[in-house]
Design an enzyme around this catalytic site. Structure first.
Site, PDB file in Angstrom:
ATOM      1  N   ASP A 459       0.805  -0.842   0.020  1.00  0.00           N
ATOM      2  CA  ASP A 459       0.052  -0.118   0.143  1.00  0.00           C
ATOM      3  C   ASP A 459       1.134   1.491   0.116  1.00  0.00           C
ATOM      4  OD1 ASP A 459      -1.774   2.059   0.088  1.00  0.00           O
ATOM      5  OD2 ASP A 459      -2.588   1.092   1.617  1.00  0.00           O
ATOM      6  N   HIS A 460       1.126   1.891  -1.198  1.00  0.00           N
ATOM      7  CA  HIS A 460       1.775   3.059  -1.023  1.00  0.00           C
ATOM      8  C   HIS A 460       1.461   4.081  -0.148  1.00  0.00           C
ATOM      9  CE1 HIS A 460       4.735   5.288  -2.878  1.00  0.00           C
ATOM     10  NE2 HIS A 460       4.807   4.553  -4.625  1.00  0.00           N
TER      11      HIS A 460
END
Length: 489
Positions: A459-460
């Protein structure tokens, strides 16, 4: 005096609102004991055997195998404390259901159930009043005293045994009912969405559930009827549209109908979770090839050990899981989740490691609790235990939830790489391809080595590429040089 008590589908926990009847474990007329499993149901999490908190004679069952019921819907009725010689196996569902309006809980006479089900305690609760729903204008509700219901119950005949089909008679009789003004009797949001997708007007649909509740089976039946009607209309229009002087010709063979597979149970839950992950999580993937020759040599040495110190065989998955726990201790950003409403990253104190397992019921992710406190042998033993439960369909909902990071070994399917989809609401997943001999430059020379591809989807929002790359590089270093792992042991 005997009393007929109604057992409703209990709340199975984990926020589940419905379950599908997979297999009945008792027949009408059977004698059941307190806490005896009576039905096997499938939820969005797992297969569950539901125990009955009452002891007595089963007088009716509600729902055929394959029927989806909401929590709180009647499952079966049980005659408790039947006089000796009285046969209640043929009691009709209408009389059994009506009699429950004036009965207390079964635990008052049978000593209580040892199982704790939501809505069914272990003690003797106070007598409850049955909620009387507003009468519909097109139906008449007849309430019969318990004594009358038992007196009118027909005896079981050898030539016409009581079956579960009798319990579905009230549902079949309600087909002609059309909902009037007011709320539509639908509990499941999945049923509403399915009807909306196929343009089914729920107000024109009769519910086969209790008190006219509209179930998924009702919507599926309406969809089939609409498709059949459309097919009949197309067939009727074909001759009318042909030219009058056209020569008679044989009709072309009908195209085979497409197979429709309902997305429900475990497969439906996985579909919803994956869709939510792709919708909500801005994910990114990085990958690296690693020389796993050293890891395979260490595993072979562990499994070849003999003597009192030799333990159970160590799997590659257990070694990779232990490497993940060491990597997450260095990069805790990936052991987190995102609170979208508060716009906060929540770093989790414990590591509960999920691992993907393919079963006949679909993909499931059992969870190894407190993986950060376990060594390789402990992790391997827990993985083996959970895998066996997954294979037999006996995983509980609690064993399938609460994971904080997932390890996905898709190499068992003979593929080299993949881009994993994050198991929402987690922040990352490590994918492992097959380990196979490949040409590799080792110590300045070309050699054949055991090579594996590692993929990390993250998850950026919780970290940038530097953190994700550092995590993946540390995992690869431990795979290539297992001695690196000794620094963290």
């Amino acid at each position: 005096m005997a009393r007929v008590l109604e057992f409703k589908l209990p709340d199975l926990g984990e926020g589940l609102t419905e379950a599908e009847i997979v297999r009945w474990l008792v027949e009408v007329g059977d004698v059941v004991a307190i806490d005896q499993p009576v039905v096997e149901v499938e939820t969005a999490k797992a297969m569950v055997e539901v125990p009955c908190p009452y002891g007595g004679v089963v007088t009716a069952r509600f729902g055929e195998e394959g029927t989806e019921l909401p929590v709180g819907a009647p499952l079966l009725t049980v005659a408790v404390g039947a006089p000796e010689g009285l046969d209640l196996s043929g009691a009709s569902p209408s009389s059994a259901t009506a009699s429950t309006a004036s009965t207390a809980s079964a635990t008052e006479s049978s000593g209580g159930s040892g199982n704790v089900l939501v809505g069914y305690g272990t003690g003797a609760p106070a007598a409850r009043r049955r909620r009387i729903r507003p009468d519909r204008s097109d139906r008449t509700v007849v309430r019969t005293p318990v004594s009358d219901a038992l007196a009118l119950a027909p005896a079981k005949s050898a030539t016409a045994p009581a079956t579960a089909a009798t319990a579905t008679a009230p549902a079949a009789a309600a087909v002609a009912v059309v909902n009037g003004p007011g709320p539509v009797p639908v509990v499941s949001p999945l049923v509403r969405r399915l009807a909306r997708q196929h343009d089914i007007d729920l107000r024109r649909l009769a519910g086969s559930g209790p008190d006219g509740l509209i179930l998924r089976a009702d919507v599926d039946g309406a969809i089939r009827q609409a498709e059949e009607a459309a097919a009949s209309a197309r067939t009727a229009q074909a001759p009318a549209q042909a030219p009058a002087d056209a020569p008679a010709a044989s009709a072309p063979p009908a195209a085979p109908a497409a197979e429709r597979i309902p997305l429900r149970g475990v497969r439906g839950a996985v579909a919803d979770k994956l869709s939510r992950s792709r919708t909500e999580i801005p994910d990114a993937t990085c990958w690296v090839d690693a020389d796993a020759t050293g890891l395979m040599a260490v595993r072979a040495a562990m499994n070849a050990a003999t003597g009192p110190s030799a333990g159970p065989k160590v799997s590659v998955l257990a070694l990779l899981a232990r490497i993940c726990t060491a990597a997450l201790a260095r990069f805790p950003e990936l052991n987190s989740t995102v609170d979208t409403e508060a716009r906060e990253i929540v770093r989790l104190p414990g590591l509960h490691l999920g691992f993907a397992a393919q079963t006949q019921r679909g993909l499931v992710v059992p969870v190894v609790r407190d993986a950060h406190t376990r060594n390789v042998e402990s992790i391997g033993a827990e993985i083996a235990r959970l895998t066996e439960l997954a294979r037999t369909g006996k995983l509980s909902p609690a064993q399938l939830t609460g994971g904080t990071f997932t390890l996905n070994n898709y190499g068992v399917f003979g593929v080299d790489g993949s881009t994993p989809i994050i198991n929402h609401p987690e922040a990352a997943m490590l994918g492992v391809g097959r380990i196979m001999p490949k040409p590799w430059v080792h110590e300045g020379e070309l050699a054949v080595r055991q090579v594996v591809q590692l993929s990390l989807t993250f998850d950026h929002r919780v970290c940038d590429g530097g953190t994700a790359g550092g995590f993946l590089r540390y995992v690869a270093d431990c795979v290539e040089q297992p001695a690196v792992l000794l620094r963290t042991l």
